[in-house]
Design a protein around this motif. Sequence first.
Motif, short mmCIF file in Angstrom:
data_model
loop_
_atom_site.label_atom_id
_atom_site.label_comp_id
_atom_site.label_asym_id
_atom_site.label_seq_id
_atom_site.Cartn_x
_atom_site.Cartn_y
_atom_site.Cartn_z
N ALA A 99 0.82 -1.22 0.00
CA ALA A 99 0.00 0.00 0.00
C ALA A 99 0.85 1.27 0.00
N ASP A 100 2.01 1.24 0.67
CA ASP A 100 2.85 2.44 0.74
C ASP A 100 3.29 2.88 -0.65
N LYS A 101 3.37 1.95 -1.58
CA LYS A 101 3.80 2.28 -2.95
C LYS A 101 2.66 2.16 -3.94
N ASN A 102 1.41 2.33 -3.43
CA ASN A 102 0.25 2.36 -4.34
C ASN A 102 0.07 1.01 -5.04
N PRO A 116 -2.93 7.89 -7.97
CA PRO A 116 -2.44 7.44 -6.66
C PRO A 116 -3.46 6.46 -6.05
N LEU A 117 -3.10 5.90 -4.92
CA LEU A 117 -4.02 5.03 -4.19
C LEU A 117 -5.09 5.91 -3.54
N VAL A 142 -5.14 -2.95 -6.36
CA VAL A 142 -5.35 -3.25 -4.93
C VAL A 142 -5.60 -4.76 -4.81
N PRO A 143 -4.99 -5.42 -3.83
CA PRO A 143 -5.07 -6.89 -3.74
C PRO A 143 -6.51 -7.42 -3.86
N VAL A 144 -6.65 -8.44 -4.67
CA VAL A 144 -7.90 -9.17 -4.93
C VAL A 144 -8.83 -8.42 -5.89
N HIS A 145 -8.57 -7.14 -6.15
CA HIS A 145 -9.45 -6.39 -7.07
C HIS A 145 -9.22 -6.81 -8.52
#
Length: 158
Positions: A99-102, A116-117, A142-145
């Motif tokens: 998440a820190d790196k989008n 950006p995130l 984003v994970p699982v998306h």
Amino acid sequence: MNMHMRAIMGCIILGISLMISACGGNTSAPTARGSVVFEIGSDGDTLTFKPNALNVSAGQQVTIVVKDNSSSLQHNWVLIRGGANVAQKIATAGLTAGADKNYLLNDPANIIANSPLLSAGQTADVTFTAPEAGTYIFICTVPVHFPQMQGVLTVSEH
Ligand SMILES: [Cu+2]
């Protein structure tokens, strides 16, 4: 200068002026392509982009206003150069990035543009020049998306 030489000089001057006017026509082409703005967002709390298909012209300046319409999910919007295999590779690399790196690793050869995130309710503008004609996948990393959360940008000849 004899008559023959004058005729040749006249042809050269005419040729140069034709070349100059042709160049002048070309320089106005980018302006004619113009720019375009789209809004795209997550469809409520689903893992869906709405709209999930966009059409632009090659060389157009494109601004995508990306909005996270969810109540609690994070999203991003990533435009990819390449097919489904490249999209899968970038999404997998995103898991490593975190998440820190989008959820993105730096990959300018394969990532044309990205937001950006975003957290729920946030909006971001993404501006880029439309690449050469073709179809380009956009995804959320984003994970699982991914693979569910994706769409297609179609670029036509201008
Ligand atoms: Cu997402």
